[in-house]
Scaffold this motif. Structure first.
Motif, PDB file in Angstrom:
ATOM      1  N   PRO A  47      -7.011  -4.539  -3.245  1.00  0.00           N
ATOM      2  CA  PRO A  47      -6.726  -3.611  -2.151  1.00  0.00           C
ATOM      3  C   PRO A  47      -5.228  -3.414  -1.938  1.00  0.00           C
ATOM      4  CG  PRO A  47      -7.195  -5.775  -1.266  1.00  0.00           C
ATOM      5  CD  PRO A  47      -7.375  -5.884  -2.751  1.00  0.00           C
ATOM      6  N   GLU A  48      -4.890  -2.302  -1.289  1.00  0.00           N
ATOM      7  CA  GLU A  48      -3.535  -2.138  -0.772  1.00  0.00           C
ATOM      8  C   GLU A  48      -3.368  -3.068   0.424  1.00  0.00           C
ATOM      9  OE1 GLU A  48      -2.971   1.878   0.367  1.00  0.00           O
ATOM     10  OE2 GLU A  48      -3.366   2.709  -1.631  1.00  0.00           O
ATOM     11  N   ASP A  52      -0.562  -3.530  10.534  1.00  0.00           N
ATOM     12  CA  ASP A  52      -0.792  -2.624  11.650  1.00  0.00           C
ATOM     13  C   ASP A  52       0.320  -2.799  12.691  1.00  0.00           C
ATOM     14  OD1 ASP A  52      -1.361  -4.982  12.990  1.00  0.00           O
ATOM     15  OD2 ASP A  52      -3.510  -4.626  13.131  1.00  0.00           O
ATOM     16  N   TYR A  59      -6.058  -4.790   4.869  1.00  0.00           N
ATOM     17  CA  TYR A  59      -6.408  -4.470   3.488  1.00  0.00           C
ATOM     18  C   TYR A  59      -7.115  -3.114   3.442  1.00  0.00           C
ATOM     19  CZ  TYR A  59      -5.695  -9.505   3.176  1.00  0.00           C
ATOM     20  OH  TYR A  59      -5.165 -10.762   3.268  1.00  0.00           O
ATOM     21  N   ARG A  60      -6.780  -2.334   2.409  1.00  0.00           N
ATOM     22  CA  ARG A  60      -7.423  -1.029   2.229  1.00  0.00           C
ATOM     23  C   ARG A  60      -7.891  -0.930   0.786  1.00  0.00           C
ATOM     24  NH1 ARG A  60      -3.710   1.746   4.148  1.00  0.00           N
ATOM     25  NH2 ARG A  60      -4.551   1.991   6.249  1.00  0.00           N
ATOM     26  N   HIS A  62      -9.953   0.998  -2.179  1.00  0.00           N
ATOM     27  CA  HIS A  62     -10.444   2.305  -2.625  1.00  0.00           C
ATOM     28  C   HIS A  62     -11.526   2.062  -3.674  1.00  0.00           C
ATOM     29  CE1 HIS A  62      -7.028   4.151  -0.549  1.00  0.00           C
ATOM     30  NE2 HIS A  62      -6.251   3.264  -1.138  1.00  0.00           N
ATOM     31  N   THR A  85     -13.111   4.750   0.916  1.00  0.00           N
ATOM     32  CA  THR A  85     -12.018   3.831   1.241  1.00  0.00           C
ATOM     33  C   THR A  85     -12.431   2.986   2.442  1.00  0.00           C
ATOM     34  OG1 THR A  85     -10.306   5.310   0.383  1.00  0.00           O
ATOM     35  CG2 THR A  85      -9.617   3.645   1.989  1.00  0.00           C
ATOM     36  N   THR A  87     -11.289  -0.109   5.136  1.00  0.00           N
ATOM     37  CA  THR A  87     -10.163  -0.835   5.717  1.00  0.00           C
ATOM     38  C   THR A  87     -10.699  -2.072   6.440  1.00  0.00           C
ATOM     39  OG1 THR A  87      -8.935   1.235   6.019  1.00  0.00           O
ATOM     40  CG2 THR A  87      -8.183  -0.685   7.280  1.00  0.00           C
ATOM     41  N   TYR A  88     -10.047  -3.218   6.237  1.00  0.00           N
ATOM     42  CA  TYR A  88     -10.535  -4.448   6.862  1.00  0.00           C
ATOM     43  C   TYR A  88      -9.381  -5.440   7.016  1.00  0.00           C
ATOM     44  CZ  TYR A  88     -10.912  -5.292   1.815  1.00  0.00           C
ATOM     45  OH  TYR A  88     -10.659  -5.369   0.468  1.00  0.00           O
ATOM     46  N   ARG A  89      -9.593  -6.381   7.897  1.00  0.00           N
ATOM     47  CA  ARG A  89      -8.621  -7.456   8.126  1.00  0.00           C
ATOM     48  C   ARG A  89      -9.358  -8.671   8.668  1.00  0.00           C
ATOM     49  NH1 ARG A  89      -8.029  -7.901  13.587  1.00  0.00           N
ATOM     50  NH2 ARG A  89      -8.411  -6.024  14.851  1.00  0.00           N
TER      51      ARG A  89
END
Length: 478
Positions: A47-48, A52, A59-60, A62, A85, A87-89
């Protein structure tokens, strides 16, 4: 004082059940990881990584199309219908799990905050650290199923969900089951030699729940199924999700857990000073420890995990073949602490480093060995040309811009990283596809940075070997 989750069982037992427990003298097991639980191999995505507005790591991922994919950093997996896509953390259990709920439920893995387009994700695989194979072995011992009330295929679940009064009537069988489980885990010969192999269908999911937090309220969802290292939830909705295990209403208050031993060298400390941590196999906790140690200018020394499952509430003692100083004491309780809490560790001081020092970790209940590792001089001695004030991670971070310009011998570096399993063929191709050498170096450094401390230390050591003059020159400039 940390309670022994099995002690009062033997105190209440009588007859052959009590004798079975006290006869148990555990043989040291072979050095190995948990071979009982087979990890599912899934296509990985890297992930990227961003931050924030609250400076939290986000984490992002794709995902390229329909299929099931696993995050290479967190172990979180998704089965999706189409490209998307996600997005998570990481989030913190202690912030969301109330004190009342903590009396009944305990974290069994990281808590995630997940955002994704509705209707695309068919299932999510949430990481957990319960050793399901050892748990299966415990529940399927025939002695555990004895007794007029606990007969039948539902007996194991009835026993663990029953009241203390209900369990006390069947303690001898429970003690024999514990003795059998330990002997199976560590190769003792006083128990039956075979147990039916377990599958995900064998695990009763009622002892586990997936916590789903919405508007400050916890909703418990039963997992679709439990597999080694993951709990699967189909057709999920997303916000905060994580795996919980039900605290057993008996003196056996813990499941067998997978764990990790982390060892760091304090590079700016006198002689050789190590920090040793014993934590659940939870990547959010490991990440928090690595971040703290990096701030203390420490170097990770990779070592194997314990080869036997551990139990929360039990105490494990660190021992050594050589004379070392262990502070504040050599005993570590095994417990879950939130990533935002300070994790427990012991400090090991080695005045004079021998060619090899062997460490072990012993379960204080029965003196069984649950972990072994050797620390060699090559693990901790840095080359003379390299400063002992910077870890590999700190060095790469400080000199990233100059390394992008000056790093050479890239094909050879990539080959070494492949051999060390730091990168795979797709990632090597991604680096090589860049147009300029500076761009190739930048992509490689960012890729290794995403993979964590161990990968960064590997790259640093490869650079020391391939281009020691560059490392020495950058070190002088600092």
């Amino acid at each position: 004082m940390v309670a022994d989750p099995h002690k009062s069982l033997t105190g209440e037992a009588s007859g052959s059940g009590q004798e079975s427990y006290h006869r148990l003298v555990l043989d040291p097991p072979l050095q190995r990881k948990c071979w009982r639980c087979v990890r599912e191999v899934l296509p990985e995505v890297t992930p990227e990584i961003t931050q924030d507005f609250k400076c939290r790591t986000v984490y992002r991922a794709h995902l390229p199309g329909a299929g099931i994919f696993q995050c290479s950093i967190t172990g979180l997996s998704f089965k999706v219908k189409s490209a998307v896509t996600i997005t998570y953390r990481y989030a913190t259990w202690t912030r969301h799990l109330s004190e009342a709920d903590q009396e009944t439920w305990s974290p069994a893995g990281p808590l995630f905050h997940i955002e994704v387009q509705p209707g695309v994700v068919q299932s999510v695989h949430l990481p957990h650290f319960i050793c399901l194979a050892a748990f299966h072995e415990l529940l399927h011992h025939e002695s555990f199923l004895q007794g007029p009330v606990l007969q039948g295929p539902a007996a194991p679940v009835q026993a663990f969900q029953g009241s203390d009064r209900h369990l006390r009537g069947h303690v001898p069988g429970l003690v024999r089951a514990l003795a059998w489980c330990h002997s199976r885990l560590w190769g003792h010969q006083t128990a039956p030699a075979w147990v039916p192999p377990w599958t995900s269908e064998d695990v009763n999911t009622s002892l586990f729940s997936i916590a789903h937090f919405k508007s400050g309220t916890m909703i418990l969802e039963r997992p679709t199924r439990l597999i080694a290292f993951s709990a699967v939830l189909e057709n999920p909705s997303f916000s905060l999700l994580g795996v919980l295990w039900r605290r057993l209403r008996s003196t056996l208050n813990s499941f067998p857990m997978h764990s990790s031993v982390l060892i760091f060298q304090q590079l700016s400390a006198a002689n050789t000073t190590l920090h040793l941590y014993l934590i659940p196999d939870d990547k959010s906790v490991k990440q928090a420890v690595e971040k703290q140690e990096m701030n203390w200018n420490s170097k990770l020394i990779p070592k194997p995990s314990p080869f036997s499952p551990l139990f929360f509430g039990c105490i494990y003692q660190v021992t050594s073949t050589n004379s070392v100083v262990i502070m504040p004491e050599a005993r570590l309780p095994f417990c879950y602490k939130s990533p935002r809490e300070e994790q427990l560790f012991v400090e090991i001081y080695i005045r004079k480093m021998a060619e090899e020092i062997r460490f072990s970790m012993i379960d204080t209940r029965d003196d069984s060995v649950v972990w072994r590792a050797s620390l060699r001089s090559g693990d901790i001695n840095l080359p003379a040309c390299v400063s002992k004030t910077l870890s590999g991670t700190a060095f790469l971070k400080k000199h990233k811009t100059k390394l992008c310009v000056r790093m050479r011998q890239l094909p050879s570096i990539l080959l070494h990283l492949r051999d060390a399993n730091v990168i795979n063929s797709d990632e090597e191709e991604e680096v090589q596809s860049q147009v300029t050498s500076q761009r190739k170096n930048k992509v490689l450094l960012e890729l290794v940075e995403k993979k964590g401390l161990e990968a960064q230390e590997q790259l640093y050591q490869i650079l020391q070997m391939k281009d020691p003059y560059l490392i020495a020159d950058l070190d002088k400039s600092s």
